[in-house]
Write a protein that holds these residues in place. Structure first.
Motif, PDB file in Angstrom:
ATOM      1  N   HIS A 185       2.807  -1.151   1.478  1.00 28.93           N
ATOM      2  CA  HIS A 185       2.077  -1.991   2.419  1.00 28.93           C
ATOM      3  C   HIS A 185       1.458  -3.111   1.600  1.00 28.93           C
ATOM      4  N   GLY A 231       2.622   7.880  -0.692  1.00 30.95           N
ATOM      5  CA  GLY A 231       1.238   8.360  -0.701  1.00 30.95           C
ATOM      6  C   GLY A 231       0.450   7.847  -1.893  1.00 30.95           C
ATOM      7  N   ASP A 232       1.154   7.378  -2.961  1.00 32.42           N
ATOM      8  CA  ASP A 232       0.477   6.746  -4.098  1.00 32.42           C
ATOM      9  C   ASP A 232      -0.134   5.412  -3.673  1.00 32.42           C
ATOM     10  N   VAL A 233      -1.073   4.942  -4.472  1.00 29.39           N
ATOM     11  CA  VAL A 233      -1.526   3.552  -4.360  1.00 29.39           C
ATOM     12  C   VAL A 233      -1.198   2.881  -5.687  1.00 29.39           C
ATOM     13  N   ILE A 245      -8.605   3.769  -1.301  1.00 28.13           N
ATOM     14  CA  ILE A 245      -7.940   2.583  -0.751  1.00 28.13           C
ATOM     15  C   ILE A 245      -7.180   3.026   0.498  1.00 28.13           C
ATOM     16  N   THR A 246      -7.438   2.386   1.638  1.00 25.99           N
ATOM     17  CA  THR A 246      -6.719   2.777   2.861  1.00 25.99           C
ATOM     18  C   THR A 246      -5.780   1.695   3.357  1.00 25.99           C
ATOM     19  N   GLN A 247      -5.851   0.511   2.765  1.00 28.07           N
ATOM     20  CA  GLN A 247      -4.979  -0.606   3.172  1.00 28.07           C
ATOM     21  C   GLN A 247      -4.908  -1.578   1.996  1.00 28.07           C
ATOM     22  N   PRO A 248      -4.019  -2.586   2.044  1.00 20.67           N
ATOM     23  CA  PRO A 248      -3.941  -3.530   0.925  1.00 20.67           C
ATOM     24  C   PRO A 248      -5.320  -4.125   0.625  1.00 20.67           C
ATOM     25  N   PRO A 267      -0.747   0.756  -0.814  1.00 20.98           N
ATOM     26  CA  PRO A 267      -0.182   2.084  -0.573  1.00 20.98           C
ATOM     27  C   PRO A 267       1.353   2.063  -0.590  1.00 20.98           C
TER      28      PRO A 267
END
Lengths: 372, 372
Positions: free
Chosen positions: A273, A336-338, A4-7, A259
């Protein structure tokens, strides 16, 4: 699963299919047509799961949405939003291709149909059963009678019956109150139907009662007298529905993955985010009087856990979300967690996110993510 | 102008360009770099109007937004949202092509940059000047010092200075309170800047103070000590900004056009097509204690009039809006009309509508309406 790099709006396909099966089985058990509302998911892919469960007729809340699903193979669609003059060209285009039902709340719209409708449509008169959003009040007999008379004079409009959305179940404090509103709705609607069926001698082609709110559908076990059920939110459910008592948290089929971007130890807050452009600004008030914009869950490789009671999404701005935690829980989240967030109102969250990701990395469509 | 057939976001180009000119002139007068926030409009077309007014540097609130504007020719972009590890690949891609500035709020993100950054970027440390959303508190000197030290050890990261967003001006009750918050912000920020410029002996490449809230920018006339201003909402303004005192209603440059679909004389309410999926759920509370989800205006062929005091948008569901009117005003709206609604929060409304229509029938883009 891809990182996952964004919501990102995650969908648990198994939970969602279970919710769809629940709807189908409940309607089947009562021998009533199910016409689920697709405004919650607005997705051809999720619609396919519905089709695979045996659903053939659907409800939508706009001409735009009807057009999207018609282009993707749906042939029997009700637009459960008041028809208005400016939509006439679009309605004609759609009515040429599919079985289309309209919602009527004003004499003016009946006049427009008389003057400009080119292809046959079905029509339901919307009755206000107590929500006071729109619809004709059942006690306004003269108006209802005049409207039916006008509709029946137009051979292009097939008068199907009466529609209601008991949206005031959303204000209910407990299951008993939902049950009461549901029973009142059925009673009002059956009486209206019986009255005008009799008055206009429509026994050969009997009128229908179509009802639709998610809390009522979820909780009730008596639908006697109704011909059609239009639940919407059952497909995903959300935190608001758990608070009302429509479902359990483990029935919620969508969660945001967000994130973690900052931690503030002085106030035990964690920034993610994920903001108003992802969740919407809908909130519930919890037992402690806190505004809650989402419940926090741990993501796993194939789903998510139970809501973490020591945390809640407490504030939103455009892109930021602020999670309030207990001092102990604070240490369990790291930059840094999601983290997962169950939405308060899944319809609005899905409408903002415009697409879904499954745990096997499929991207599912949403109307608003498509250019038609 | 082409007929309106569904909820449509209208933009008054002349008002919008006047707002842009006001921003440019104000910054010029004070000799400070203007780097307006593009999160409000998210539009390449509106960005072009900014460029024509002399703007060269911009602020955005996500990597996605930065990527959109970089693809459309913008070469100097600050992402005013905390940088986080999951964005590293996207940041590297962008930093190769443009002058990119990042916002730093955590030691972890500095570590990620040290390990994985491939191209030079600028960096601002975000200071919490009292909003308590995110940022480092000015009194946390040890943390600020450690972070600057780490940043300076990375030759790929150019330490630019300190950034603040005094979002607590949104809670101000009057202009005097906005002025006070603005002065406090400047004072805090200049002191932080001076302290660490001295401590790290950075006089040859002096550090910057970058501040950004719309109410402060709109109301204040003293920016002494700041090097950069990042107002966002000034480009459109909205009802919330008129309530705070940032602008007058006639500066609001966007309005929704919504068809009137039903009237309910028993309660003097008028239903429009225009709901939470068009406006967002943001509201203000007016002087009578009413929740207001939008102010009602009459549309004209080339714009709209003043807010009609006898009407307000009182409730929203997904697609429905309910306007509450006085008995007299009730008769001035008819089913079939198209009415204008000034949004409470133009950023969220624009984000939902994903595009604009001008009064000469141009369609203007919005990031979320595009497939990148």
């Amino acid at each position: 699963m891809q990182p996952i790099t964004q919501p990102t709006l995650l969908i648990d396909e198994a939970k969602c299919r279970r919710n769809i099966d629940m709807m189908v089985n409940k309607a089947k058990k009562h021998g009533i047509r199910l016409r689920p509302h697709f405004k919650t998911h607005q997705s051809v892919a999720v619609g396919k799961w519905c089709q695979e469960a045996g659903i053939e007729a659907i409800t939508v809340s706009s001409l735009k949405m009807a057009t999207y699903f018609a282009k993707n193979g749906w042939q029997d669609i009700t637009i459960a939003f008041p028809f208005y003059a400016q939509e006439m060209a679009g309605v004609n285009k759609l009515a040429e291709e599919i079985d289309l039902n309209l919602t009527i709340v004003s004499p003016e719209s009946i006049k427009v149909l008389k003057e400009q409708l080119d292809y046959a449509v079905g029509a339901y008169i919307k009755i206000d059963v107590g929500t006071h959003r729109t619809g004709i009040r059942p006690e306004d007999g003269e108006q209802i009678e005049a409207m039916i008379g006008e509709i029946l004079r137009n051979p292009m409009v097939i008068f199907k019956g009466f529609m209601a959305h008991a949206g005031h179940t959303y204000g209910a404090r407990d299951e008993a109150e939902i049950q009461q509103i549901h029973q009142d709705t059925l009673k009002i609607m059956c009486k209206v139907r019986d009255t005008y069926q009799e008055k206009f001698d429509l026994h050969d082609d009997p009128l229908e009662v179509s009802i639709g709110d998610t809390p009522g559908f979820s909780v009730a076990n008596d639908f006697e007298g109704a011909q059609e059920l239009r639940p919407g939110n059952c497909v995903f459910y959300d935190v608001m529905q758990t608070q009302i008592g429509s479902c359990d948290a483990d029935q919620i089929a969508v969660a945001m993955a967000c994130p973690v971007v900052a931690k503030h130890a002085d106030r035990y807050e964690v920034v993610i985010h994920g903001g108003a452009v992802h969740f919407s600004k809908d909130f519930i008030t919890d037992g402690h009087g806190h505004k809650v914009f989402g419940q926090i869950v741990r993501l796993t490789p194939d789903g998510w856990g139970e809501p973490i009671p020591e945390m809640h999404l407490a504030r939103l701005s455009q892109e930021h979300g602020v999670i309030s935690t207990s001092p102990e829980a604070f240490d369990t989240l790291q930059t840094g967690d999601v983290i997962g967030v169950l939405p308060i109102h899944s319809c609005l969250t899905a409408n903002l996110m415009r697409g879904y990701r499954t745990f096997d990395d499929q991207s599912l469509d949403h109307l608003e993510g498509q250019i038609l």
